[in-house]
Design an enzyme around this catalytic site. Structure first.
Site, PDB file in Angstrom:
ATOM      1  N   GLY A  10     -42.583  19.097 -60.985  1.00 48.77           N
ATOM      2  CA  GLY A  10     -41.493  19.033 -60.074  1.00 48.77           C
ATOM      3  C   GLY A  10     -41.739  17.740 -59.127  1.00 48.77           C
ATOM      4  O   GLY A  10     -42.870  17.423 -58.755  1.00 48.77           O
ATOM      5  N   ARG A  78     -41.001  18.023 -67.163  1.00 46.38           N
ATOM      6  CA  ARG A  78     -42.185  19.113 -67.648  1.00 46.38           C
ATOM      7  C   ARG A  78     -41.971  19.353 -69.091  1.00 46.38           C
ATOM      8  O   ARG A  78     -40.856  19.651 -69.634  1.00 46.38           O
ATOM      9  CB  ARG A  78     -41.820  20.583 -66.939  1.00 46.38           C
ATOM     10  N   ASP A 109     -50.477  21.476 -60.678  1.00 45.02           N
ATOM     11  CA  ASP A 109     -51.547  21.906 -61.424  1.00 45.02           C
ATOM     12  C   ASP A 109     -51.060  21.511 -63.209  1.00 45.02           C
ATOM     13  O   ASP A 109     -52.179  21.470 -63.890  1.00 45.02           O
ATOM     14  CB  ASP A 109     -51.843  23.367 -61.197  1.00 45.02           C
ATOM     15  N   THR A 132     -46.878  17.632 -55.238  1.00 47.04           N
ATOM     16  CA  THR A 132     -46.209  18.777 -55.401  1.00 47.04           C
ATOM     17  C   THR A 132     -45.764  19.284 -53.922  1.00 47.04           C
ATOM     18  O   THR A 132     -46.744  19.355 -53.213  1.00 47.04           O
ATOM     19  CB  THR A 132     -46.826  19.775 -56.189  1.00 47.04           C
ATOM     20  N   ASP A 134     -45.484  22.130 -52.975  1.00 43.83           N
ATOM     21  CA  ASP A 134     -46.186  23.328 -52.748  1.00 43.83           C
ATOM     22  C   ASP A 134     -47.309  23.552 -51.865  1.00 43.83           C
ATOM     23  O   ASP A 134     -47.608  24.535 -51.323  1.00 43.83           O
ATOM     24  CB  ASP A 134     -46.280  24.262 -54.081  1.00 43.83           C
ATOM     25  N   ASP A 136     -50.270  23.568 -52.963  1.00 43.61           N
ATOM     26  CA  ASP A 136     -51.084  24.877 -53.058  1.00 43.61           C
ATOM     27  C   ASP A 136     -52.416  24.391 -54.266  1.00 43.61           C
ATOM     28  O   ASP A 136     -52.843  25.385 -54.630  1.00 43.61           O
ATOM     29  CB  ASP A 136     -50.418  25.717 -53.845  1.00 43.61           C
ATOM     30  N   ARG A 178     -43.991  28.753 -55.594  1.00 44.06           N
ATOM     31  CA  ARG A 178     -43.974  29.738 -56.641  1.00 44.06           C
ATOM     32  C   ARG A 178     -45.152  30.900 -56.551  1.00 44.06           C
ATOM     33  O   ARG A 178     -45.200  31.763 -57.063  1.00 44.06           O
ATOM     34  CB  ARG A 178     -44.208  29.103 -57.955  1.00 44.06           C
TER      35      ARG A 178
END
Ligand code: F6P
Length: 329
Positions: A10, A78, A109, A132, A134, A136, A178
């Site tokens: 992403g 992706r 990741d 990213t 996120d 995370d 996510r």
């Protein structure tokens, strides 16, 4: 040395700033950078950045204004094909054919998992940068894009509050994440939401409803709930259905902010972090490092083995959640 740089997974605001930093750092140290288009897909198919004047490597001049640009000028993807052995072999062949000595993937990741797979077929150096929204990834206290995503989400909630207030409604705002509640909790705190739902903790409807009833009894006519898309009870739509089943005291509406959070000009924080990490990645390559992501801890660059970055997802701090909960009247 010839270094390939690419964006993968992403897209995240700040990826262009990171590419700019890679290009400028490598050039200053006498090395050449080529842009690989569309992540691993472009690596397999030999898609490289070519300037309008036919220049095939990225020059410091070419990336002049990139720090301020959203999206990914090198595009991102992706790649299903890269998940296969034949895809990875083709990518490795393409890197050899183009005399690339080292690569810098910018992604999350999945990107670093892919880098580990590629290293079984290619013996060049791979040093990544965390990109990213996120936030995370394990091993780093920040991932490029997070600040801009939160900024966008907070601006959206501020606007939604106006209409929620005019119509005496409760809005359920779904944000990305996510596997992580980072965007949700930071947005909820900064925007002064009433309830937050994140994957790191159990979403308890009985507790939420009693909190909403308390607000209503205090005279509140509107409410805001921020929901991470990866919450274990579901996204905004599913949670809305369950709130209604539990007799939610407010009339509700839902909104999914979605990919809006991935766009826009990066915040100063994303530009600065991306510049630091891109610079760190080139320096790590020049120091002979391999198989690591350059993250940051306490504002210093750190090298994190790829395997560590995707072993699990970095959870948002529960101390911060406790602070958020104490803001409830
Ligand atoms: O990993 C970043 C992310 O934005 C997640 O928050 C989200 O679930 C996912 O990407 C969406 O991916 P796509 O753009 O492939 O739909």
């Amino acid at each position: 040395m010839r270094i390939g740089v690419f964006c993968s997974g992403g897209d995240a605001p700040g990826m262009n700033a990171c590419v700019r930093s890679v290009v400028r750092t490598a050039t200053v140290h006498g090395h050449e950078v080529v842009g690989i288009m569309r992540g691993y897909h472009g690596m397999i198919h030999g898609e490289f950045f070519v300037d309008s004047d036919g220049q095939s490597h990225l020059t410091p001049y070419r990336v002049t204004t990139w720090a301020a640009h959203g999206g990914a000028h090198l595009r991102s993807s992706r790649s299903e094909e890269f998940r296969t052995d034949s895809g990875q072999l083709a990518a490795a062949d393409m890197l050899r054919k183009n005399q690339i000595d080292a690569i810098i993937p910018i992604g999350g990741d999945g990107t670093f998992n892919g880098a580990t797979a590629l290293s079984k077929h290619w013996d060049g150096q791979i040093v990544g940068c965390p990109g990213t929204i996120d936030n995370d990834l394990m091993g780093t206290d920040y991932t490029i894009g997070f600040s801009t995503a939160v900024q966008t989400a907070v601006e959206a909630v501020d606007k939604i509050r106006d209409t929620a207030s005019s119509h005496d409604r409760m809005f359920l705002v779904e944000v990305m994440g996510r596997h992580s509640g980072y965007i949700a909790l930071y947005t909820a705190m900064a925007a002064g939401a009433d309830v937050v739902a994140i994957p790191e903790t159990d979403t308890n409807f009985t507790e939420i409803i009693s909190h909403l009833n308390r607000l209503k009894n205090q005279g509140r006519t509107m409410a805001i709930m921020v929901i991470a898309e990866g919450d274990e009870k579901g996204g905004a739509e599913l949670i809305n259905t369950q709130l209604k089943q539990h007799d939610c005291p407010f009339q509700t509406r839902t909104i999914v902010l979605g990919h809006l959070q991935r766009g826009g000009s990066p915040t100063p924080e994303d530009r600065r972090r991306a510049t630091q990490m891109g610079n760190g990645a080139v320096k790590a390559i020049l120091a002979g490092e391999n198989g690591v992501m350059i993250g940051t801890r306490d504002d210093h660059c750190v090298s994190v083995p790829f395997e560590e970055t995707y072993a699990s997802h970095r959870p948002v701090s529960l101390d911060l959640l406790a602070v958020f909960n104490e803001m409830a009247p």
